[in-house]
Design an enzyme around this catalytic site. Sequence first.
Site, mmCIF file in Angstrom:
data_model
loop_
_atom_site.group_PDB
_atom_site.id
_atom_site.type_symbol
_atom_site.label_atom_id
_atom_site.label_comp_id
_atom_site.label_asym_id
_atom_site.label_seq_id
_atom_site.Cartn_x
_atom_site.Cartn_y
_atom_site.Cartn_z
ATOM 1 N N HIS A 157 0.855 -1.191 0.000
ATOM 2 C CA HIS A 157 0.000 0.000 0.000
ATOM 3 C C HIS A 157 0.889 1.237 0.000
ATOM 4 O O HIS A 157 1.712 1.438 0.899
ATOM 5 C CB HIS A 157 -0.933 -0.010 1.213
ATOM 6 C CG HIS A 157 -2.002 -1.058 1.118
ATOM 7 N ND1 HIS A 157 -2.539 -1.674 2.223
ATOM 8 C CD2 HIS A 157 -2.619 -1.596 0.035
ATOM 9 C CE1 HIS A 157 -3.460 -2.545 1.831
ATOM 10 N NE2 HIS A 157 -3.519 -2.518 0.507
ATOM 11 N N ALA A 158 0.692 2.092 -0.991
ATOM 12 C CA ALA A 158 1.678 3.114 -1.351
ATOM 13 C C ALA A 158 1.937 4.145 -0.265
ATOM 14 O O ALA A 158 3.067 4.581 -0.072
ATOM 15 C CB ALA A 158 1.220 3.814 -2.637
ATOM 16 N N ARG A 159 0.915 4.567 0.451
ATOM 17 C CA ARG A 159 1.052 5.706 1.362
ATOM 18 C C ARG A 159 1.683 5.340 2.705
ATOM 19 O O ARG A 159 1.936 6.217 3.530
ATOM 20 C CB ARG A 159 -0.321 6.330 1.604
ATOM 21 C CG ARG A 159 -1.341 5.406 2.270
ATOM 22 C CD ARG A 159 -2.713 6.050 2.248
ATOM 23 N NE ARG A 159 -3.759 5.181 2.779
ATOM 24 C CZ ARG A 159 -5.053 5.509 2.771
ATOM 25 N NH1 ARG A 159 -5.434 6.660 2.249
ATOM 26 N NH2 ARG A 159 -5.957 4.686 3.260
ATOM 27 N N GLU A 160 1.963 4.066 2.911
ATOM 28 C CA GLU A 160 2.446 3.594 4.210
ATOM 29 C C GLU A 160 3.970 3.656 4.251
ATOM 30 O O GLU A 160 4.666 2.644 4.277
ATOM 31 C CB GLU A 160 1.896 2.184 4.457
ATOM 32 C CG GLU A 160 0.371 2.181 4.484
ATOM 33 C CD GLU A 160 -0.255 0.791 4.402
ATOM 34 O OE1 GLU A 160 0.495 -0.212 4.417
ATOM 35 O OE2 GLU A 160 -1.496 0.699 4.320
ATOM 36 N N ARG A 185 -3.179 4.933 -2.217
ATOM 37 C CA ARG A 185 -3.010 3.604 -1.616
ATOM 38 C C ARG A 185 -2.739 2.506 -2.642
ATOM 39 O O ARG A 185 -1.920 1.612 -2.413
ATOM 40 C CB ARG A 185 -4.284 3.261 -0.826
ATOM 41 C CG ARG A 185 -4.417 1.818 -0.350
ATOM 42 C CD ARG A 185 -5.771 1.640 0.315
ATOM 43 N NE ARG A 185 -6.166 0.247 0.472
ATOM 44 C CZ ARG A 185 -6.138 -0.420 1.613
ATOM 45 N NH1 ARG A 185 -5.705 0.173 2.719
ATOM 46 N NH2 ARG A 185 -6.555 -1.676 1.682
ATOM 47 N N ASN A 193 -3.229 -5.833 -2.445
ATOM 48 C CA ASN A 193 -3.444 -6.730 -1.317
ATOM 49 C C ASN A 193 -4.898 -7.179 -1.194
ATOM 50 O O ASN A 193 -5.310 -7.700 -0.157
ATOM 51 C CB ASN A 193 -2.988 -6.076 -0.009
ATOM 52 C CG ASN A 193 -2.644 -7.112 1.044
ATOM 53 O OD1 ASN A 193 -2.022 -8.138 0.730
ATOM 54 N ND2 ASN A 193 -3.036 -6.876 2.286
ATOM 55 N N ARG A 194 -5.659 -6.994 -2.247
ATOM 56 C CA ARG A 194 -6.971 -7.624 -2.393
ATOM 57 C C ARG A 194 -7.001 -8.458 -3.683
ATOM 58 O O ARG A 194 -8.067 -8.913 -4.099
ATOM 59 C CB ARG A 194 -8.098 -6.565 -2.457
ATOM 60 C CG ARG A 194 -8.230 -5.703 -1.229
ATOM 61 C CD ARG A 194 -8.671 -6.487 -0.007
ATOM 62 N NE ARG A 194 -8.901 -5.602 1.129
ATOM 63 C CZ ARG A 194 -7.971 -5.178 1.962
ATOM 64 N NH1 ARG A 194 -6.700 -5.546 1.780
ATOM 65 N NH2 ARG A 194 -8.269 -4.399 2.988
ATOM 66 N N HIS A 229 2.861 -3.348 6.836
ATOM 67 C CA HIS A 229 1.992 -2.201 6.553
ATOM 68 C C HIS A 229 2.071 -1.196 7.703
ATOM 69 O O HIS A 229 2.768 -1.400 8.681
ATOM 70 C CB HIS A 229 0.537 -2.670 6.405
ATOM 71 C CG HIS A 229 0.298 -3.606 5.267
ATOM 72 N ND1 HIS A 229 -0.231 -3.202 4.068
ATOM 73 C CD2 HIS A 229 0.513 -4.939 5.154
ATOM 74 C CE1 HIS A 229 -0.343 -4.249 3.251
ATOM 75 N NE2 HIS A 229 0.117 -5.310 3.890
ATOM 76 N N SER A 230 1.313 -0.118 7.578
ATOM 77 C CA SER A 230 1.039 0.796 8.685
ATOM 78 C C SER A 230 -0.336 1.419 8.396
ATOM 79 O O SER A 230 -0.759 1.473 7.245
ATOM 80 C CB SER A 230 2.119 1.888 8.772
ATOM 81 O OG SER A 230 1.988 2.851 7.760
ATOM 82 N N TYR A 231 -1.057 1.883 9.397
ATOM 83 C CA TYR A 231 -0.692 1.918 10.793
ATOM 84 C C TYR A 231 -1.778 1.223 11.601
ATOM 85 O O TYR A 231 -2.833 0.923 11.062
ATOM 86 C CB TYR A 231 -0.568 3.380 11.274
ATOM 87 C CG TYR A 231 -1.865 4.183 11.177
ATOM 88 C CD1 TYR A 231 -2.725 4.301 12.266
ATOM 89 C CD2 TYR A 231 -2.255 4.802 9.985
ATOM 90 C CE1 TYR A 231 -3.911 5.008 12.184
ATOM 91 C CE2 TYR A 231 -3.441 5.505 9.888
ATOM 92 C CZ TYR A 231 -4.265 5.611 10.994
ATOM 93 O OH TYR A 231 -5.456 6.311 10.897
ATOM 94 N N TYR A 291 -10.172 -6.280 10.407
ATOM 95 C CA TYR A 291 -11.416 -6.304 9.643
ATOM 96 C C TYR A 291 -11.337 -7.424 8.610
ATOM 97 O O TYR A 291 -10.250 -7.900 8.286
ATOM 98 C CB TYR A 291 -11.683 -4.963 8.921
ATOM 99 C CG TYR A 291 -10.502 -4.358 8.205
ATOM 100 C CD1 TYR A 291 -9.915 -4.969 7.089
ATOM 101 C CD2 TYR A 291 -9.964 -3.140 8.621
ATOM 102 C CE1 TYR A 291 -8.839 -4.397 6.426
ATOM 103 C CE2 TYR A 291 -8.887 -2.564 7.972
ATOM 104 C CZ TYR A 291 -8.333 -3.202 6.872
ATOM 105 O OH TYR A 291 -7.266 -2.635 6.226
ATOM 106 N N GLU A 343 0.910 -4.328 11.073
ATOM 107 C CA GLU A 343 0.583 -2.912 10.955
ATOM 108 C C GLU A 343 1.452 -2.176 11.968
ATOM 109 O O GLU A 343 1.282 -2.343 13.183
ATOM 110 C CB GLU A 343 -0.901 -2.654 11.233
ATOM 111 C CG GLU A 343 -1.862 -3.293 10.249
ATOM 112 C CD GLU A 343 -2.021 -2.506 8.957
ATOM 113 O OE1 GLU A 343 -1.473 -1.378 8.880
ATOM 114 O OE2 GLU A 343 -2.700 -3.002 8.045
#
Length: 418
Positions: free
Chosen positions: A177-180, A235, A251-252, A304-306, A356, A379
Amino acid sequence: MKVLLLAFALLATLANAAKIDYTGHKVIRVVPQTEEQFRFLLKLQEQAYDFWSSPTSFGSPVDIRVSPQRYQHLASTLNKVGLTHKIRFFDIGKLIEEEERNIILRRALHSGRAFDFENYHTYTEIEAFVNELAATNALVSSSVIGTTYEGRGIIMATVSTGSSSTKPVMYFECAMHAREWVAPATCLYIMNEMATKYGTDAEITAMLDYADWLITPVSNPDGYDYTWTTDRLWRKNRVPNGGICYGTDPNRNFDAGFAGPGASDNGCSDTYHGPFAFSTEEASAMRDAILANSGRVVAAISIHSYSQLWMSPYGYQSVLPADYAEMYRVMTISVNALTATYGTQFQYGNIADTIYPASGGSVDWTYDAENVVYSYALELRDTGLYGFELPPRLILPTATETFNGLKAMAQEIAAKLP
């Protein structure tokens, strides 16, 4: 004086870049207490709102970013189902500007020095570092495991003593995920520690004697580059979906409960699963790297984060995997080692119940397809104080505690699977 001039020049360049402006954007927090509120938030997530943390259970906070233009409408909509909110961030734009200033100032202060593991770096810089490490350290080799839609190579570092082609493998997938941004920063730190302390650090020496470590520091290069040039909060990858919508969530996109709960068929959604499993180059590249080492992979870690979580399969269902007792045992030891470093608290358990439902995830696929029992999604920091804009000064503590947790994990695996 030269440092200040360099910093001002970098700031001027950054200000002129054509970036999405988040001035006035807020992040609000709501806490669902009823089934109606919980289901309402799940539906709201499909309406192009940016959920920084998703609905997981009653009493668990949910963070949502909202533009100034949509704020009053969202607040009114939430009130209709009895959801009151608190404002976590009043102006995301200012937070991003502060992050940029911190990065630039640190760059100016460290100009001309070795690679700075306490700062964030562009993908070009990360590629250059991995290739340089491979050229100067006999334990490291670099390879390109896939090519993205925009033509970037997905670079992977292999840290290995080269003593055996049948040694166990531990695979680390970072920044799907790009923004992490703290994810690749952490993985670069771990890569460097493994490569430079072998032979002098007993723990690292034993781990690398036991297994090869394969690390993909940025698994989604197109999306990551886009967060630097255009949209800090992007993302997904950057594949066009037709019309105005771009990007699939890699990641889906794995063949593990594909298109099930926690994934969207809306091409504009942040959790869009793509037209079919492994349609993305990013998911396919990881799949191929794992299959190239089929039978040798003993751990597959997705970073990942967060939220400060350490999680095992499954994400696509709440049914616990057959090996959950062992997964949980090693998670407990790993999290205890992480927490012992600075006191950072992590929750842990299966993905679906801890964070989730999320179908099509990498760790579900590595467990189902390759029987990798120690398949975990992490995370990293924090729990929402800074969110995705974790300051550079917190990179090293985050990376250090994460590595301590992973070392504890590796030691348990080596003891269990000698």
